[in-house]
Design a protein around this motif. Structure first.
Motif, PDB file in Angstrom:
ATOM      1  N   ARG A  37      15.979 -17.777 -30.865  1.00 14.67           N
ATOM      2  CA  ARG A  37      15.551 -17.425 -32.221  1.00 14.67           C
ATOM      3  C   ARG A  37      16.731 -17.035 -33.102  1.00 14.67           C
ATOM      4  O   ARG A  37      16.777 -17.373 -34.290  1.00 14.67           O
ATOM      5  CB  ARG A  37      14.554 -16.265 -32.149  1.00 14.67           C
ATOM      6  N   TYR A  38      17.710 -16.353 -32.558  1.00 10.97           N
ATOM      7  CA  TYR A  38      18.886 -15.932 -33.323  1.00 10.97           C
ATOM      8  C   TYR A  38      19.670 -17.136 -33.837  1.00 10.97           C
ATOM      9  O   TYR A  38      20.020 -17.207 -35.027  1.00 10.97           O
ATOM     10  CB  TYR A  38      19.765 -15.058 -32.428  1.00 10.97           C
ATOM     11  N   GLN A  39      19.937 -18.094 -32.967  1.00  4.76           N
ATOM     12  CA  GLN A  39      20.694 -19.277 -33.375  1.00  4.76           C
ATOM     13  C   GLN A  39      19.909 -20.136 -34.372  1.00  4.76           C
ATOM     14  O   GLN A  39      20.483 -20.669 -35.324  1.00  4.76           O
ATOM     15  CB  GLN A  39      21.070 -20.113 -32.147  1.00  4.76           C
ATOM     16  N   LYS A  40      18.625 -20.287 -34.151  1.00  2.00           N
ATOM     17  CA  LYS A  40      17.823 -21.110 -35.058  1.00  2.00           C
ATOM     18  C   LYS A  40      17.775 -20.512 -36.455  1.00  2.00           C
ATOM     19  O   LYS A  40      17.799 -21.244 -37.459  1.00  2.00           O
ATOM     20  CB  LYS A  40      16.412 -21.261 -34.500  1.00  2.00           C
ATOM     21  N   ARG A  41      17.715 -19.195 -36.555  1.00  2.00           N
ATOM     22  CA  ARG A  41      17.703 -18.557 -37.867  1.00  2.00           C
ATOM     23  C   ARG A  41      19.017 -18.799 -38.616  1.00  2.00           C
ATOM     24  O   ARG A  41      19.023 -19.079 -39.827  1.00  2.00           O
ATOM     25  CB  ARG A  41      17.450 -17.058 -37.705  1.00  2.00           C
ATOM     26  N   LEU A  42      20.128 -18.722 -37.909  1.00  2.00           N
ATOM     27  CA  LEU A  42      21.422 -18.953 -38.554  1.00  2.00           C
ATOM     28  C   LEU A  42      21.597 -20.420 -38.954  1.00  2.00           C
ATOM     29  O   LEU A  42      22.168 -20.714 -40.020  1.00  2.00           O
ATOM     30  CB  LEU A  42      22.549 -18.523 -37.620  1.00  2.00           C
ATOM     31  N   LEU A  59      27.246 -23.132 -33.188  1.00  2.00           N
ATOM     32  CA  LEU A  59      26.077 -22.358 -32.787  1.00  2.00           C
ATOM     33  C   LEU A  59      25.196 -23.104 -31.795  1.00  2.00           C
ATOM     34  O   LEU A  59      24.417 -22.483 -31.064  1.00  2.00           O
ATOM     35  CB  LEU A  59      25.229 -22.010 -34.022  1.00  2.00           C
ATOM     36  N   CYS A  60      25.295 -24.432 -31.785  1.00  2.00           N
ATOM     37  CA  CYS A  60      24.308 -25.262 -31.082  1.00  2.00           C
ATOM     38  C   CYS A  60      24.781 -25.627 -29.678  1.00  2.00           C
ATOM     39  O   CYS A  60      25.980 -25.813 -29.426  1.00  2.00           O
ATOM     40  CB  CYS A  60      24.042 -26.543 -31.871  1.00  2.00           C
TER      41      CYS A  60
END
Length: 590
Positions: free
Chosen positions: A45-50, A225-226
């Motif tokens: 969730r943290y990475q997807k938000r960024l 991030l990915c």
């Protein structure tokens, strides 16, 4: 995957590792995609938000990067009377009635009818009632200033990409983003109040500089991030949103009416990105690669908490390894270090040629599509082709991989250019020599069809070259390498503007040079490593160890003579081949 440390590269008579050599693995902190990110919850969730936050500015930045299509759009000028016959109504061809780029003025009539018009009637088709051209009357003897205005923005983009990439590797991605946003907002607002063409050009240069820094920093943050399975899809969503920004630009021009208002509408929303400094963190991958472990420690706990990961059980040894490395001194790198590498500089050079040639060829194809005039309809067609290029790019990459897709697109681009340069003239010369009208119509339709195909493939090559560069270059110099490709793409977009300054002199030679560059790229692209599903390299050693896949053993024997086959069969018994360390890219060395 076993990693073999080699004192010398294999081949050329050099000896591989000794039989006593054992495969070694990099420390856990160096395995970001394989150990660190999975421990922190993967692509949670943290990475997807960024990543979602990194998509939003792509729409705004794209609007600003293509604003010259509105600011420097040429008006239709009709002359209701001239210096010699004021009573008669004389229709003069519009100043955008040429084969030049859409935002360039030119002097088509040698008799100077446009310049001698005493009662001109001006009409802009872009939706604005006044733009830079009409405000300062950049036509006739002043037309060269319109070329300089556009070139200043593109050159600012190129210089900004180079410097922003180097700074991003040295001080981080987030400082580049914040400084670039400030420079873009300040100079973008100042452009609105520029009183002279010179001030407009200088401010646009700095604005292009800042926009390049925003695009580069967001591109790096998004990719880093990915995980490997998400990198390409997340990048392509950002590319589609950028094309959406181009589609939004004409609607904003119609609503704003005046170019000053349009400039403010495009710039002011970017000021909201200053808040990114508070809730958008520095790249964790860059912090680990440059040994900034103190900052990385706090961010890792923040990521784990946001992804609901229990850090009490440290089975992989990540946190204990991080505590042991806190005393390390940060080490930054520079893109100039590639001159000491054996393989990396070749890969980057090939990608730079791909980016430059595809961008330049795309501008040449645009000219053929727009024909003798450039209207809003032509602009929408170009945006549609760009969107189609994104769709085709995704489809082909999923089927053929990164390297295979780039090779296929480059072959089609070169073929389209070659057919335009030679085959169409041969068709008209030998098959329809007596029917001039039919010959011209056929040539025009075939030229437009080839241009559409060439624009689609060149657009795909440009985006894919930058993405492959981000995947094959290590984290410590990724900013400089991607910035180098962005700068080459900007220079490629300058070529037609430079030719316009020379009144089309040398355009055919330039087209030949770009086509030859495409053909050269076709030869070199197979030398690149395939990066599908591979983790990003973090250090210079990992980036240097990415090699292209060698020929399978069965195919190797077909290239050898009978006497050489016996010698080659003994290679399979060497310790290096018994390690089983072949990857999709060949042999990974450390």
């Amino acid at each position: 995957m076993a990693v073999v440390r080699m004192d010398h590269p294999p081949g050329n008579g050099l000896i591989g590792p000794s039989p006593e050599a054992t495969p070694s693995r990099p420390p856990p902190l160096a395995q970001v995609d394989g150990v660190v990110f999975p421990f922190l919850g993967g692509f949670g969730r943290y990475q997807k938000r960024l990543v979602l936050l990194s998509w939003i500015p792509a729409l705004l930045v794209s609007c600003n990067q293509f604003s010259d299509y509105m600011h420097l759009a040429q008006p239709n000028i009709t002359c209701a009377g001239n210096a010699t016959a004021a009573a008669d109504t004389v229709a003069v061809p519009p100043l955008n009635d040429s084969t030049h780029t859409p935002f360039m003025a030119d002097n088509y009539e040698e008799n100077g009818m446009q310049c001698s018009c005493s009662e001109p009637h001006i009409q802009l088709e872009s939706g604005l009632k006044e733009n830079v051209i009409t405000q300062w009357w950049l036509v006739c003897d002043e037309e060269w200033k319109a070329h300089i205005a556009h070139l200043s923005f593109l050159l600012g983009t190129a210089v900004g990409a180079l410097l922003a990439g180097a700074i991003a590797d040295w001080w981080g991605r987030l400082p580049v983003l914040c400084v670039s946003v400030c420079a873009t907002c300040v100079c973008g607002i100042a452009v609105t109040f520029s009183s002279t063409v010179l001030a407009f050009c200088m401010l646009r240069f700095v604005q292009g500089f800042g926009l390049a820094g925003i695009s580069l920093s967001l591109y790096l943050l998004r990719i880093e991030l990915c995980l490997p399975a998400w990198r390409f899809s997340m990048t392509m969503v950002a590319n589609v949103l950028a094309v959406g920004g181009q589609l939004l630009l004409p609607a904003l021009a119609v609503l704003c009416v005046d170019w000053h208002v349009l400039q403010l509408v495009l710039i002011c929303p970017l000021a909201l990105m200053l808040f990114y400094a508070w809730f958008f963190p520095e790249s964790l991958r860059w912090l680990l690669a440059t040994q900034r472990y103190e900052r990385a420690k706090g961010q890792m706990y923040q990521v784990a908490q946001s992804n609901s990961v229990d850090t009490e059980t440290d089975e992989s040894g990540i946190l204990s390894a991080l505590e042991a490395e806190l005393h390390q001194t940060p080490q930054s790198s520079c893109i100039l270090q590639i001159i000491h590498t054996r393989n990396m500089w070749k890969n980057i050079l090939v990608l730079c040629v791909n980016s430059l040639s595809s961008s330049g060829m795309g501008q040449c194809f645009v000219r053929a599509v727009s024909g003798v005039s450039f209207s809003p309809k032509h602009y929408l067609v170009l945006v549609g082709i760009a969107m189609g290029g994104c769709i085709v790019l995704v489809t082909v990459v999923l089927v053929m991989g990164r390297r295979g897709a780039q090779l296929s697109f480059m072959i089609v681009t070169a073929l389209a250019s070659l057919l335009q340069l030679g085959l169409l003239n041969l068709i008209g010369k030998y098959s329809l020599r007596h029917d001039t009208a039919l010959r011209d119509t056929l040539n025009r339709r075939l030229s437009v069809a080839l241009s559409v195909i060439g624009m689609l493939t060149s657009h795909a090559v440009s985006h894919l070259s930058m993405f492959i560069c981000a995947e094959i270059t290590p984290t410590v110099i990724r900013g400089g390498a991607v910035g180098l490709l962005m700068a080459n793409a900007a220079v490629g977009m300058c070529v037609t503007a430079l030719v316009d300054l020379q009144k089309m002199r040398g355009f055919f030679l330039l087209r030949i040079i770009l086509t030859c560059s495409c053909l050269l790229s076709i030869i070199c692209i197979p030398l690149l490593p395939e990066t599908t599903g591979q983790p990003l390299p973090e250090s210079m050693a990992e980036g240097e160890g990415l090699l292209r896949r060698p020929l399978p053993s069965g195919e190797q024997h077909h290239l050898l003579t009978r006497s050489e086959v016996a010698e080659y069969s003994r290679v399979a018994d060497t310790p290096m081949h018994r390690q089983g360390n072949d990857t999709v890219n060949g042999i990974r060395t450390a």
